[in-house]
Design a protein around this motif. Structure first.
Motif, PDB file in Angstrom:
ATOM      1  N   ALA A   1      55.263-165.661  94.389  1.00  0.00           N
ATOM      2  CA  ALA A   1      55.952-165.634  93.092  1.00  0.00           C
ATOM      3  C   ALA A   1      56.041-164.210  92.549  1.00  0.00           C
ATOM      4  O   ALA A   1      57.075-163.807  91.987  1.00  0.00           O
ATOM      5  CB  ALA A   1      55.221-166.539  92.103  1.00  0.00           C
ATOM      6  N   LYS A   2      54.975-163.453  92.719  1.00  0.00           N
ATOM      7  CA  LYS A   2      54.976-162.060  92.251  1.00  0.00           C
ATOM      8  C   LYS A   2      56.003-161.232  93.021  1.00  0.00           C
ATOM      9  O   LYS A   2      56.728-160.414  92.440  1.00  0.00           O
ATOM     10  CB  LYS A   2      53.574-161.474  92.425  1.00  0.00           C
ATOM     11  CG  LYS A   2      53.422-160.056  91.884  1.00  0.00           C
ATOM     12  CD  LYS A   2      51.988-159.574  92.016  1.00  0.00           C
ATOM     13  CE  LYS A   2      51.849-158.163  91.464  1.00  0.00           C
ATOM     14  NZ  LYS A   2      50.441-157.676  91.585  1.00  0.00           N
TER      15      LYS A   2
ATOM     16  N   ARG B   1      58.646-162.432  94.517  1.00  0.00           N
ATOM     17  CA  ARG B   1      59.971-162.905  94.116  1.00  0.00           C
ATOM     18  C   ARG B   1      60.402-162.281  92.795  1.00  0.00           C
ATOM     19  O   ARG B   1      61.545-161.852  92.631  1.00  0.00           O
ATOM     20  CB  ARG B   1      59.924-164.430  93.992  1.00  0.00           C
ATOM     21  CG  ARG B   1      61.203-165.094  93.476  1.00  0.00           C
ATOM     22  CD  ARG B   1      62.291-165.010  94.483  1.00  0.00           C
ATOM     23  NE  ARG B   1      63.475-165.767  94.070  1.00  0.00           N
ATOM     24  CZ  ARG B   1      64.652-165.633  94.633  1.00  0.00           C
ATOM     25  NH1 ARG B   1      64.807-164.774  95.642  1.00  0.00           N
ATOM     26  NH2 ARG B   1      65.682-166.344  94.225  1.00  0.00           N
ATOM     27  N   GLU B   2      59.455-162.228  91.875  1.00  0.00           N
ATOM     28  CA  GLU B   2      59.759-161.636  90.570  1.00  0.00           C
ATOM     29  C   GLU B   2      60.113-160.164  90.706  1.00  0.00           C
ATOM     30  O   GLU B   2      61.073-159.672  90.081  1.00  0.00           O
ATOM     31  CB  GLU B   2      58.559-161.813  89.640  1.00  0.00           C
ATOM     32  CG  GLU B   2      58.821-161.442  88.189  1.00  0.00           C
ATOM     33  CD  GLU B   2      59.829-162.366  87.517  1.00  0.00           C
ATOM     34  OE1 GLU B   2      60.422-161.936  86.504  1.00  0.00           O
ATOM     35  OE2 GLU B   2      60.025-163.491  87.996  1.00  0.00           O
TER      36      GLU B   2
ATOM     37  N   GLU C   1      63.697-158.374  89.750  1.00  0.00           N
ATOM     38  CA  GLU C   1      63.730-157.226  88.841  1.00  0.00           C
ATOM     39  C   GLU C   1      64.540-156.081  89.451  1.00  0.00           C
ATOM     40  O   GLU C   1      65.321-155.405  88.752  1.00  0.00           O
ATOM     41  CB  GLU C   1      62.299-156.766  88.533  1.00  0.00           C
ATOM     42  CG  GLU C   1      61.518-157.688  87.612  1.00  0.00           C
ATOM     43  CD  GLU C   1      62.102-157.724  86.214  1.00  0.00           C
ATOM     44  OE1 GLU C   1      62.815-156.743  85.829  1.00  0.00           O
ATOM     45  OE2 GLU C   1      61.881-158.722  85.510  1.00  0.00           O
TER      46      GLU C   1
ATOM     47  N   ARG D   1      67.076-167.017  84.407  1.00  0.00           N
ATOM     48  CA  ARG D   1      65.926-166.556  83.616  1.00  0.00           C
ATOM     49  C   ARG D   1      66.302-166.314  82.166  1.00  0.00           C
ATOM     50  O   ARG D   1      65.453-166.294  81.284  1.00  0.00           O
ATOM     51  CB  ARG D   1      65.352-165.270  84.223  1.00  0.00           C
ATOM     52  CG  ARG D   1      64.751-165.459  85.592  1.00  0.00           C
ATOM     53  CD  ARG D   1      63.885-164.284  85.999  1.00  0.00           C
ATOM     54  NE  ARG D   1      64.567-162.999  85.847  1.00  0.00           N
ATOM     55  CZ  ARG D   1      63.986-161.821  86.064  1.00  0.00           C
ATOM     56  NH1 ARG D   1      62.724-161.774  86.432  1.00  0.00           N
ATOM     57  NH2 ARG D   1      64.659-160.698  85.917  1.00  0.00           N
TER      58      ARG D   1
END
Length: 389
Positions: free
Chosen positions: A305-306, A308-309, A313, A354
């Motif tokens: 998840a990190k 992917r984030e 970004e 988002r």
């Protein structure tokens, strides 16, 4: 079911003479036979000889296993170094027996498959892994015998049909060092299918391996006190190779006269107590394993998840370039490029989601679909992704 059987015999203390080799060769035309070793594999048919009689007469060790689950290891050693009576303290019909023949003790480790299931061999076996057990037994190390007793209990646990007998049966004397087996002993435990949790439970009643250590000065005093004729006979036989190495014999005689180390008051346990302890260990171990797997999966999910984030970004810094990249990939008209274009479109959709909606993405993706409606392979990918017509 396909068939596989493995037979191996070793002559350790003395090689076979020409007449003995001739007798053995008459039993098999396909075996690899030397004066010290016999080995053959069968994918059909069976060995014509009597394996027990071959060990009684010629060989010091025999190994057999078949892919339907039968396993057997027979060791022959001088009766003076280990008596059948002493070995049979650990005997169970399911895993161990011992008898005397022509001045030798034969110890038979045997386990058979009860359910008829084919045995999946992760590794093959040969006698080199087990032959060291002869010297250990001759020197008074009884851990191999106790392992065979545990193998019998493992069979009982799988059968799970006579709890009264489990409660009545008391373990034999527990040798020291069960928590730190030798290489040959670990191989034996694996070969006989000793349950690891049962072994760990049994080891709780075993002294440290140092209890097997020999006090050098005490041994020296014992050897010094032996009759000169005994020592001379041992040395002459060793020099001529007419008897096994005198080391294990001397250690066995020494240990037979030494005062046994106290076990700290540990009571002998019943088979039921050991099986219950193994069940508790197994349950706890599996729970720990499940917890560890869940924690590892959670850690992997957090890391994904990190990552992917961080990827989104970076994409957010120039979304127009990303749309142009989609156009460029589609223009290549290749399957791999279509996959990459769809993956990038998914990223753009997730990025817009988002902020609370995907209206702009849906509009631009719809226009993209309309512009390329003549590409059926791409259209199928759009359908799978949910880009409307």
């Amino acid at each position: 079911m396909s068939e596989y059987q493995y037979y191996e015999f070793l002559a350790v203390d003395r090689p076979l003479d020409a007449d003995e080799m001739s007798q053995v060769r008459a039993l098999s035309t396909r075996a690899d036979i030397t004066s010290t070793r016999f080995v053959n594999e069968y994918h059909w048919g069976d060995f014509r000889g009597d394996t027990t009689k071959l060990v009684e007469r010629f060989y010091d060790a025999h190994l057999y296993y078949a892919n339907w689950g039968s396993r057997r290891l027979v060791l022959r050693l001088p009766a003076g170094s280990l008596t059948a009576k002493k070995a049979n303290v650990y005997a169970l019909d399911e895993s161990l027996s011992a008898w005397t023949h022509s001045g030798h003790t034969l110890v038979d480790f045997s386990v058979s498959s009860e359910d008829g299931a084919e045995w999946e061999f992760d590794t093959s076996y040969d006698l080199s892994a087990f032959v060291g057990l002869r010297a250990e037994l001759a020197a008074g190390d009884l851990r191999p015998l106790y392992l065979a007793w545990l193998a019998g209990l493992t069979v009982w646990e799988l059968a799970d049909d006579d709890e009264d007998e489990y409660a009545r049966t008391v373990e034999p004397p527990v040798p020291a060092g069960l928590a730190s087996l030798t290489g040959s002993q670990r191989a034996l435990a694996d070969f006989l299918g000793v349950d690891a949790d049962l072994l760990a439970a049994a080891a709780e009643g075993s002294g440290p391996a140092t209890a097997n250590a020999v006090d050098r000065s005490a041994l020296a005093a014992f050897v010094a006190g032996l009759p000169a004729a005994d020592k001379d006979a041992l040395l002459v036989e060793a020099a001529l190779g007419t008897a096994p190495s005198p080391g294990p014999q001397l250690l066995a005689r020494y240990r037979a006269t030494a005062v046994p180390a106290p076990r700290g008051g540990t009571a002998r346990r019943s088979a039921a107590e050991l099986l219950d302890a193994a069940h508790r260990r197994r349950t706890e171990r599996r729970q720990h394993e499940r917890t560890a797997r869940a924690a590892a999966e959670e850690s992997r999910a957090r890391a994904a998840a990190k990552a992917r984030e961080a990827h989104l970004e970076r994409l957010a810094q120039d979304t127009e370039q990303a749309w142009r990249d989609v156009d460029g990939l589609i223009a290549q008209k290749k399957s791999g490029a279509y996959d990459a274009a769809v993956a990038l479109l998914m990223d753009l959709r997730d990025l817009e989601a988002r902020t609370g909606g995907t209206a702009d993405f849906d509009r631009r993706a719809g226009e993209l679909r309309a512009a390329h409606r003549g590409k059926p392979s791409l259209m199928q990918r759009f359908d799978d992704m949910g880009i409307s017509k």
